[in-house]
Design a protein around this motif. Sequence first.
Motif, short mmCIF file in Angstrom:
data_model
loop_
_atom_site.label_atom_id
_atom_site.label_comp_id
_atom_site.label_asym_id
_atom_site.label_seq_id
_atom_site.Cartn_x
_atom_site.Cartn_y
_atom_site.Cartn_z
N TYR A 60 8.58 18.77 114.49
CA TYR A 60 7.42 18.05 115.04
C TYR A 60 6.26 19.02 115.21
CZ TYR A 60 10.50 14.12 116.11
OH TYR A 60 11.38 13.08 116.02
N CYS A 61 5.10 18.59 114.75
CA CYS A 61 3.88 19.37 115.00
C CYS A 61 3.06 18.61 116.03
CB CYS A 61 3.09 19.55 113.71
SG CYS A 61 1.61 20.55 113.96
N TYR A 62 2.74 19.28 117.13
CA TYR A 62 1.96 18.62 118.17
C TYR A 62 0.49 18.66 117.78
CZ TYR A 62 -0.14 17.43 122.62
OH TYR A 62 -0.88 16.83 123.60
N GLY A 63 -0.02 17.48 117.38
CA GLY A 63 -1.37 17.38 116.87
C GLY A 63 -1.39 17.77 115.40
N GLU A 64 -2.48 17.50 114.72
CA GLU A 64 -2.60 17.85 113.31
C GLU A 64 -2.61 19.36 113.16
OE1 GLU A 64 -5.06 13.99 111.61
OE2 GLU A 64 -6.11 15.90 111.90
N ILE A 65 -1.71 19.87 112.33
CA ILE A 65 -1.56 21.32 112.21
C ILE A 65 -2.86 21.99 111.79
CG2 ILE A 65 -0.67 21.12 109.85
CD1 ILE A 65 1.06 23.60 110.47
N ILE A 66 -3.60 21.34 110.89
CA ILE A 66 -4.94 21.79 110.49
C ILE A 66 -5.75 20.54 110.19
CG2 ILE A 66 -4.18 24.00 109.51
CD1 ILE A 66 -4.33 22.69 106.75
N HIS A 67 -7.03 20.68 110.02
CA HIS A 67 -7.87 19.54 109.69
C HIS A 67 -7.96 19.34 108.18
CE1 HIS A 67 -10.20 19.05 113.74
NE2 HIS A 67 -9.11 18.31 113.66
N HIS A 107 -5.01 25.06 115.86
CA HIS A 107 -6.14 25.00 116.78
C HIS A 107 -5.77 25.40 118.21
CE1 HIS A 107 -7.68 22.04 113.66
NE2 HIS A 107 -8.66 22.91 113.76
N GLY A 108 -4.45 25.45 118.48
CA GLY A 108 -4.02 25.80 119.84
C GLY A 108 -3.99 24.59 120.76
N VAL A 109 -3.37 24.75 121.92
CA VAL A 109 -3.23 23.67 122.90
C VAL A 109 -3.43 24.22 124.30
CG1 VAL A 109 -1.67 22.31 121.44
CG2 VAL A 109 -0.73 24.02 123.02
N PRO A 110 -3.67 23.34 125.28
CA PRO A 110 -3.78 23.78 126.68
C PRO A 110 -2.46 24.38 127.17
CG PRO A 110 -4.72 21.58 126.40
CD PRO A 110 -4.00 21.90 125.12
N GLN A 111 -2.54 25.20 128.18
CA GLN A 111 -1.36 25.84 128.75
C GLN A 111 -0.36 24.80 129.26
OE1 GLN A 111 -2.12 28.30 132.21
NE2 GLN A 111 -0.47 29.70 131.67
N SER A 112 -0.86 23.68 129.74
CA SER A 112 0.01 22.63 130.29
C SER A 112 0.96 22.05 129.23
CB SER A 112 -0.83 21.49 130.87
OG SER A 112 -1.67 20.94 129.88
N ALA A 145 -17.65 19.67 121.71
CA ALA A 145 -16.83 19.04 122.76
C ALA A 145 -15.88 18.03 122.11
CB ALA A 145 -17.73 18.36 123.78
N GLY A 146 -14.63 18.06 122.52
CA GLY A 146 -13.65 17.13 121.97
C GLY A 146 -12.90 17.67 120.77
N HIS A 147 -13.39 18.76 120.19
CA HIS A 147 -12.67 19.36 119.07
C HIS A 147 -11.35 19.94 119.60
CE1 HIS A 147 -11.63 22.28 115.92
NE2 HIS A 147 -12.41 21.57 115.12
N PRO A 148 -10.25 19.80 118.84
CA PRO A 148 -8.95 20.28 119.30
C PRO A 148 -8.97 21.74 119.78
CG PRO A 148 -8.67 19.01 117.30
CD PRO A 148 -10.15 19.15 117.51
N GLU A 149 -9.71 22.60 119.09
CA GLU A 149 -9.77 24.00 119.51
C GLU A 149 -10.41 24.12 120.89
OE1 GLU A 149 -11.31 26.87 116.66
OE2 GLU A 149 -12.17 28.03 118.29
N ILE A 150 -11.49 23.38 121.12
CA ILE A 150 -12.18 23.42 122.41
C ILE A 150 -11.30 22.85 123.51
CG2 ILE A 150 -14.18 22.59 123.70
CD1 ILE A 150 -14.85 24.69 121.61
#
Length: 645
Positions: A33-40, A73-78, A121-126
């Motif tokens: 499973y990839c959490y979110g799109e691995i790349i755009h 793109h990375g994810v929040p620490q949570s 704002a709203g971009h997965p990296e941000i």
Amino acid sequence: MMVRVAKTAGFCFGVRRAVNMAEELAKQHDVLYCYGEIIHNTHEIDRLAAQGVRTALTIDEIPDGAHVLIRAHGVPQSVYQAFAAKGCQVSDATCPFVAKIHRIVAEEYSAGRKIIILGSAGHPEIVGIAGWCQEAMVFETPEELTAAFSEGKLASDDPLSVVGQTTLNRALWDISVKILKKRCTNCKIFDTICNATDERQAEARLLAGESGCMIVIGDKKSSNTKRLYEISKTLCPHVFYIEDAAELKADEITRFGHHAVGITAGASTPAWIIKEVSNMMSEEMKIETGEDFAAMLEESLKSIKNGEKVTGTVIAVSPTEVQVDLGAKQTAYIPIDELSDDPSYKVEENIHPGDEIEAVVVRVNDGEGLISLSKKRVDQLKGWETIEAAKEEHTIVEGVIVEENRGGVVATAFGVRVFIPASQTGVPKDESMAKLVKTKQSFYITEINRQRKRVVGSIRAVQQEARKAAAEKIWETIEVGNEYEGTVKSLTSYGAFVDIGGVDGMIHISELSWGRIKHPSEVVSIGDTVKVYVIGLDKENKKISLGYKREEDNPWNIFTSQYAVGDTAKVKILKFMPFGAFAEIVPGVDGLIHISQIADHRIAKADETLSVGEEVDAKIIDINDEKKKVSLSIRALLTGEGDEE
């Protein structure tokens, strides 16, 4: 029309690293499973999905205990905490440059400073960056930043720590930094724009300024691709923004005549899509794949340079890379696919912590302290000398076939890729070359162009030479009566041609079976391995006649070994004649039951008492060895004629 492709077009380091990790992990797990799109890039996501990489947009979509890949793109620490609670095994494909921003934000926020993020704002990296602190302010434009000070959302004495999206337009960053330095008295600036982004955008400006038409390739969701498009639009009158070759309308391009056409691509665009587009633009232009489409980061270290051969010590081996100690502060690593071109190469058997290893420096980046190495390129450097010597001395080279393409197959030998055209594979036109993949083959080197890194080989030449040598040996020793094991090569209406190890011989249709057959295919098929013997030779005209049917299989011999005159046999009625009926005694041997020997009374026709296919008992009353004829009698069994008293 001149077509030029930007050297920095295509996958950047972080994207390539994420895709490589996904491919390797997909081989190890039934479901990844990839959490979110691995790349755009939708095309690349679909390609990975076919390998078992599932994209999950929410944490709830991922089962407890599953193996999870964190997107580039990375994810929040949570998110890490949530997966830990679900017992998931996590592999982190976050781009190292993005991960660095995460660390900066977490440390600066812990120090009591306000976090400012410049980007979309709203971009997965941000979203991921903002998730490493409790509160962050995101500004997309210098105007928004100025308004924040004017509206009192930011004060001049606020302790601000500023980071930027890795793909942010350098011009927007520079303007925003000037505003902050002018307005704020306590501001820490962290320039986190990826060097690859700067290079990509700078090259796009140069290419767009020199081209009459620009093609920008990338997913419509990709921020860095959009910026390449925006940059190109300001400098080039005709710009096309496409996701793949299918969106390219060649007639729109060709109307610009002989103007130069520039091609660039976002960091999430795979090389194969770029190649498709470039091939549509110029069939004659050969564009190398791989590193030529990768982001080449700025060389900045004095001690270690791109292309340099280095020796280091292996300190760790993971499923995706080998970490190497070069005696420098920077971390060096070798991606798994840069270890060897041999598909059968097993990392765990060949690479161990503590091993000394030679490699070539592929990329150096001091921004994140990473050095990318390649072991297989060292092998290639050594291999070139061996390959060139093999061509010069006309010696046979052994290599493993690693892939099939439309024009032939590719082998690796001594770390060098060797192209073998379809006509030189030794595989017939109507057969698939796929059977060669992953097999070891012997071939001659027929062409070398080191400047273009092109090597051509021929399996067929080795086979022809071996066949010629075998043929000479056979003609030296062949005699009537010799037995051989051969392969059926072709069939005709009059016989079968058999390769007996370098030369062909023919089995006439009459020599294939003791019984009557209409076509050789009733007995043998192309590709069959058969045992044959020589029954005729014409050495002057190089013709060989072969026999296939064996004396021990002769139906008459089988019959005479089982029956004699006076024996009773169970026979099968085959056909009727005016003078009686023919019956099969054993396969291939028939006997005649004269009409006078069918019944114990006078009959006019055989079918009055018998029927075709019927099995009856009959007595053998005569055997003519010379004419191979047998006489049978049912009447003798009914009347007891010939029985001993």
